[in-house]
Design a protein around this motif. Sequence first.
Motif, PDB file in Angstrom:
ATOM      1  N   HIS A  70       5.946  20.190   5.933  1.00 52.38           N
ATOM      2  CA  HIS A  70       5.844  20.821   7.299  1.00 52.38           C
ATOM      3  C   HIS A  70       6.649  19.938   8.229  1.00 52.38           C
ATOM      4  N   THR A  71       7.888  20.147   8.286  1.00 50.08           N
ATOM      5  CA  THR A  71       9.048  19.350   9.011  1.00 50.08           C
ATOM      6  C   THR A  71       8.718  19.482  10.400  1.00 50.08           C
ATOM      7  N   ASP A  72       8.590  20.798  10.892  1.00 51.70           N
ATOM      8  CA  ASP A  72       8.561  20.777  12.429  1.00 51.70           C
ATOM      9  C   ASP A  72       7.144  19.997  12.767  1.00 51.70           C
ATOM     10  N   ALA A  74       5.682  17.560  11.513  1.00 53.22           N
ATOM     11  CA  ALA A  74       6.080  16.033  11.088  1.00 53.22           C
ATOM     12  C   ALA A  74       7.011  15.491  12.461  1.00 53.22           C
ATOM     13  N   ALA A  75       7.858  16.196  12.772  1.00 55.12           N
ATOM     14  CA  ALA A  75       8.795  15.918  14.028  1.00 55.12           C
ATOM     15  C   ALA A  75       8.169  15.718  15.187  1.00 55.12           C
ATOM     16  N   ALA A 465       6.230  23.579   1.764  1.00 48.68           N
ATOM     17  CA  ALA A 465       5.309  23.743   3.042  1.00 48.68           C
ATOM     18  C   ALA A 465       4.380  24.882   2.852  1.00 48.68           C
TER      19      ALA A 465
END
Length: 573
Positions: A70-72, A74-75, A465
């Motif tokens: 879940h990169t969004d 995490a960012a 994800a």
Amino acid sequence: MLSTLRIRNIGVIDDALLEFGPGFTALTGETGAGKTMIVTGLTMLLGARLDRGRTREASTVDGTLSLTGHTDLAAALDELGAEEEDGEVLVVRRVTRDGRSRAQLGGVPIPIGTLSRLVGTAVTVHGQSDQQRLRDPDAQREALDRFAGNDVAEPLERHQRLWRERGSLAARVQELQELLAERDRRGTALREALERLEQADPQAGEDAALRTEIERLGNAEELRGAAAQAALALVGEDDGPAAGALVDIASQAVGRAARTDQTLAPLGERLDALRIEISDLAAELSRYAEDIDTSPGRIAAANERLHELTVLVRELGPLLPGPDGPAESISELLETSRGAAADLESYDGAETELASARERLEELNTELEETAAALTAARTRAAEALSQAVQEELRHLEMPDARLQVEVAEHAPRSHGRDAVAILLAPHPGAEHLPVAQAASGGELSRVMLALEVALASSRRDRSAAPVFVFDEIDAGIGGRAALAVGQRLARLARHAQVIVVTHLPQVAAHAGTHLQIVKTTDGTATSSTVVTLDRAARIRELARMLAGDDASDVALAHAEELLDEAGPRGRA
């Protein structure tokens, strides 16, 4: 993935800890045990409100969410300065009886809207009353776009970029048109005003200086007499008494005494300096008196120039206004004239820029047409494939005669293209295709939604994800073979996502890899519930209760064990 959920003081649940498996988790329990409270707790993590009737002094929900893939999210955590531990983040929601609500993400307080937006990227809750994906046209289009993957993502990104550019450029064209209209109204007047100002060539502060000079010239004789009298008092004439002569006498006396006592030497030096200063003052006063111009011509010239500048300020001030209104002095007028000159320069370049902007707008319209056409073609192809995929899932869900169609129709152009996407359903042969929310019954709607989720999850390219799907009694209104089919398809969906299901059907619960039971206890005056994780033996007893209402019946136990074995490796876990 949602690892744990802890619920405190919501409805009949005092304190319950749920530990979810990575795949399919089933939640079961007797009527009134508090299954709905579990879903309520999950929705609170998404920012939903809590009914005051279910709130104690303070109701709290804690959830542990894995960040893997879940990169969004995490960012966003990094931007907030939130803490994570071993790739997981703690989400906390607290609601008090008086309605106050607090949320934390990784130890950082955040608004409820932010909680909903961030956690909502990873967790989706489906209930009997909120299959929004099947009701909202934008959600249906987004679902189709996700199914299509890069085939739609690439032209969509280009279309949105071009759309933003066109919007900015169209706004600039509007500004330029208004600027040119203003030029037509004000341009000539501004140029004439600036030319007149240039011819007059006023200097900053000149009007104030002229007023001072005119005042001085009007009192020239008086000023000259005063200066001459002061000079005479300082140095006198014909050796008459004067300040300078007296200081000379004092200086000489102290000088003689200082030859005997050197302590007087500094005083003598100061007297010498005073004598020189008096001499200089007298000389300057004399020059001032001599330099005063008492000629009528100079006064007339100064008055004429002041009148010219006053007329300039009065007549040009309204044409060249400043932020506080018309200029009231030459200095203010010169300052505002610089802004007018800048306006004229912008007018001069506006016509050329407008022509260039209009040319680029035409290019953008052509490019947007091409990109929108590419999007329509990609979506049409994807719609056919998604229709077939969902149709196949419906066949497995005991709806073999239903015909589902994902329709791509023309719509007014928007940032995401000119397509309107609608999921249509003909529930039986000969029926007209209608929007699925209208054509399907409650149980059918649940199965269509499940079929869509399975098809979408199966098409996902990024397996890391994996989303979290929570289904609240998706099996309501169905039974028998259809219930068994729902359990099988949920198990299939769990290959690509984490699936948490609140169910009352043993055919569904048997397919779960993790089985949690909500257990209700009462002392006759109060009822409370907790959650336990079931092993195989306990699962058989719970399935027997769900089958026959009796977890001690040998027939029911045998049937439950058979059902668990038939569910495959997940059921035998």
